[in-house]
Design a protein around this motif. Structure first.
Motif, PDB file in Angstrom:
ATOM      1  N   ASN A 139       0.826  -1.205   0.000  1.00 22.50           N
ATOM      2  CA  ASN A 139       0.000   0.000   0.000  1.00 22.50           C
ATOM      3  C   ASN A 139       0.863   1.259   0.000  1.00 22.50           C
ATOM      4  O   ASN A 139       0.399   2.353   0.306  1.00 22.50           O
ATOM      5  CB  ASN A 139      -1.012  -0.004   1.166  1.00 22.50           C
ATOM      6  CG  ASN A 139      -0.328  -0.137   2.514  1.00 22.50           C
ATOM      7  OD1 ASN A 139       0.888   0.041   2.615  1.00 22.50           O
ATOM      8  ND2 ASN A 139      -1.090  -0.427   3.550  1.00 22.50           N
ATOM      9  N   ILE A 179       2.843   2.604   1.853  1.00 19.70           N
ATOM     10  CA  ILE A 179       2.854   3.479   3.034  1.00 19.70           C
ATOM     11  C   ILE A 179       2.934   2.628   4.302  1.00 19.70           C
ATOM     12  O   ILE A 179       2.617   1.446   4.271  1.00 19.70           O
ATOM     13  CB  ILE A 179       1.569   4.354   3.049  1.00 19.70           C
ATOM     14  CG1 ILE A 179       1.741   5.641   3.862  1.00 19.70           C
ATOM     15  CG2 ILE A 179       0.351   3.589   3.583  1.00 19.70           C
ATOM     16  CD1 ILE A 179       2.068   6.833   3.022  1.00 19.70           C
ATOM     17  N   GLY A 212       0.986   2.063   7.124  1.00 16.23           N
ATOM     18  CA  GLY A 212      -0.358   2.375   7.615  1.00 16.23           C
ATOM     19  C   GLY A 212      -0.397   2.460   9.127  1.00 16.23           C
ATOM     20  O   GLY A 212      -0.828   3.456   9.706  1.00 16.23           O
TER      21      GLY A 212
HETATM   22 MG   LIG Z   1       2.159  -0.648   4.144  1.00 16.15          MG
END
Ligand SMILES: [Mg+2]
Ligand SMILES: Cc1ncc(C[n+]2csc(CCOP(=O)(O)OP(=O)(O)O)c2C)c(N)n1
Ligand code: SF4
Lengths: 249, 355
Positions: free
Chosen positions: A122, A124, A126
């Motif tokens: 993703n 990032i 999270g």
């Molecule tokens: Mg991630």
């Protein structure tokens, strides 16, 4: 009344705590369905990562273990070698798999360890609040690159499938995405192949999944899907990077 | 009659691990314990066990976490810098209450240090080593015979209390050649009882989860108190030591491992000179044999702690003897090994001054 859509037996009754529009829940469902469809739920041992999916050990209705950040493939190796009849899946984020756990990933692939790795990219971090990930795109904003990733200072993203495709070891590598129903169906098919490879003792399979993190990206769920289609999947092209089953034919 | 064989310490250790019914080994090469994985790779192959040379000690300890959680006896071996790298994993293993065996053939430190024998990892071994409130059961062999016997003991204790166990050795013991008595029959792993926490797939039972975390309010505190109780049990039941010549002693040497061998030779020289010297050798470093030391400390006035470091176990001796007797120290850090004449000189200074 006929039940046409319910919770698969591969998931527990626990309510998942992901943000609205998050990709993790979709992938959990796909895995859970496959645990049942392939009749491996009672042989399965799942590895929860350190990341937003840390609670996967509560969500999957099978034996689970929660190791240190990034060490999933090593723990999976230990279990698989000790209990070869078990079906191991290591579920990992990009920070877990491609930053702190890079060595464990690369070496499990090089050994062609007979496990299934599910890689949620993703772009990032999270869980810790949206910091730069090893997969954050050039120019993409994160809480530790507020002006956008500056490749001069923060270097370039790691393309995991391309990286591992440089090794002789891995049996199966494919990148998919969750941005459209078609791609979700494809993801399930790829995950199925990755599990079947393990059942057939073929070795290391890794499925990279481009996955939405609306919270970390500062987007709505709909914008997030669009961003995967229009931007992320251009940088991380979908497709098969290794399939030794085809070479063997 | 029990079989007797002349063996290298490192080879006896490997046989001891195999005899203990362990069929899983993962490790990364490091001097001075390379004979352990080398010989192990051959033995595991013969026994149909698992041998993994890993990419790092981090991978090795996490493979142990997996294998231990899967319910099998699993061992890794390394030396100081490698053991430092394992600490995060050991903390997780302790936090998940999984029994495994870790061997530290200690070398000179800190940093890369050197490859000479040392005892400078005593604090690390006996205080947990990684983050969080935990301890590892720590055994200190001082002979090739004990290198053979302690893996079995370590696994039995580790499994009884569901806790990682550590064997703390040094390069000198590993390189030494001594006769070994095969005092017990090899354990067939198939005869070991199934573990009620083992991850094996949930067929015919509830699913199981192995983890070290708990974010529910108050739960982790509860878990830590529960583990604390377990540690109190271990402290109560498992203090092991060897004590010689304490009855008439004016001075007790306290030393473990290689230093205990030096101390035993020194004691003999001292006795020949009419000096009343005894020896307490801790066998478990954690739990530390503090009850025996409390008793000795109440009636003996001089203690000499001999260590291959700048003084670490001496803190435990001071606390156990409640600071009553005079506690002296002779140490050799950075790979130095004390020899009997220098220890004897120290004793003569102490007892000469005391008389
Ligand atoms: Mg991630
Ligand atoms: C050794 C260690 N370092 C750092 C952390 C903090 N930490 C927890 S999750 C995480 C990043 C997770 O990101 P990712 O793997 O991408 O998972 P996501 O949450 O995005 O699914 C970090 C750095 C930790 N738990 N352990
Ligand atoms: S922060 Fe991102 S990855 Fe984590 S739950 Fe929310 S949307 Fe999902």
């Amino acid at each position: 009344m006929k039940l046409i859509f319910g919770r698969p037996a591969g998931l527990t009754e626990v309510n998942q705590r992901y943000c609205p529009g998050c990709g993790h829940g979709i992938v959990h469902r796909l895995i859970a369905e496959l645990l049942v469809e392939l009749d491996i739920r009672e042989r399965a041992v799942g590895i929860a990562p350190v990341g937003c999916a840390v609670f996967a050990d509560e969500y999957f209705n099978c034996d689970m273990i929660q190791p240190p950040h990034g060490r999933g493939p090593a723990v999976a190796t230990g279990i698989k070698r000790a209990r070869p009849d078990c079906i191991l899946f290591s579920y990992q984020g990009d920070g877990d798999l491609a930053a702190i756990g890079t060595a464990e990933t690369v070496h499990a692939a090089a050994r062609n360890e007979n496990i299934t790795v599910i890689f949620i990219n993703n772009a990032i971090y999270g869980m810790t609040g949206g910091q730069l990930a090893p997969t954050t795109l050039p120019g993409m904003r994160s809480t530790t690159s507020v002006q956008g990733r500056d490749t001069g200072k923060q270097g370039y993203p790691i393309k995991v499938c391309e990286l591992l495709a440089g090794l002789d070891g891995p049996y199966y590598l494919e990148r998919c995405a969750l941005d459209t129903p078609k791609n979700i169906i494809r993801t399930k098919k790829v995950l199925k192949t990755a599990f079947q490879n393990q059942i057939n003792n073929k070795g290391f399979s890794l499925v990279e999944i481009l996955s939405m993190c609306p919270t970390g990206w500062g987007m709505t769920p709909v914008q997030s899907k669009k961003w995967i289609s229009e931007v992320m999947s251009k940088y991380y092209p979908l497709g098969e990077f290794r399939n030794r089953a085809k070479e063997e034919k | 009659m029990v079989e007797k064989r002349l063996m290298y310490g490192n080879h006896a250790l490997v046989e001891g691990i195999i005899y203990a019914g362990c069929r899983f080994f993962a490790g990364y090469p490091i001097t001075p314990q390379n004979e352990v994985p080398e010989y192990m790779s051959i033995r595991m192959n013969e026994e149909g066990g698992v041998f993994l040379q890993t990419e790092s000690e981090i991978a090795a300890i996490n493979m142990l976490f997996g294998a231990g959680a899967a319910g099998v006896r699993a061992t890794t071996s390394s030396s100081s810098p490698g053991i430092s790298l394992m600490q995060e994993g050991i903390s997780y293993i302790a936090g998940a209450d999984i029994p495994v065996l870790i061997i530290n053939v200690v070398r000179g430190g800190p940093g890369l240090g050197n490859i000479a024998p040392a005892q400078s990892d005593y604090y690390q071994a006996t205080r947990g080593g990684g983050h969080g409130d935990y301890f590892t059961i720590t055994l200190a062999p001082n002979s090739v015979q004990e290198l053979f016997e302690f893996p079995r003991l370590a696994f039995e204790l580790a499994e009884k209390y569901r806790n990682p166990a550590l064997i703390l050795a040094d390069g000198l013991l590993g390189q030494m050649m001594e006769p070994v008595e095969f005092t017990f029959e090899p354990i067939d792993p198939k005869t070991l009882p199934e573990k009620n926490y083992a991850l094996t797939g949930c067929k015919g039972r509830e699913r199981r989860v192995v983890r070290s975390y708990d974010l529910r309010s108050g739960k982790l505190e509860e878990l830590n108190w529960k583990r604390y109780k377990k540690y109190q049990e271990i402290i109560k039941n498992e203090q092991r030591y060897e004590v010689i010549n304490d009855n008439d002693a004016d001075l007790m040497i306290v030393a473990y491992g290689t230093c205990a061998r030096v101390a035993a030779a020194t004691m003999k020289m001292a006795r020949d000179k009419g000096l009343k010297v005894g020896l307490l050798r801790p066998i478990t470093l954690w739990p530390f044999p503090k009850d025996k030391l409390a008793e000795l400390g109440a009636r003996i006035n001089n203690f000499l702690v001999v260590e291959m470091n700048c003084g670490q176990m001496i803190d435990d001796v001071r606390a156990a003897t409640r600071f009553r007797p005079q506690i002296h120290f002779h140490g050799r850090p950075g790979g130095g090994v004390p020899n009997p004449p220098e220890v004897l000189k120290k004793i003569e200074e102490i007892l000469g001054g005391a008389q």
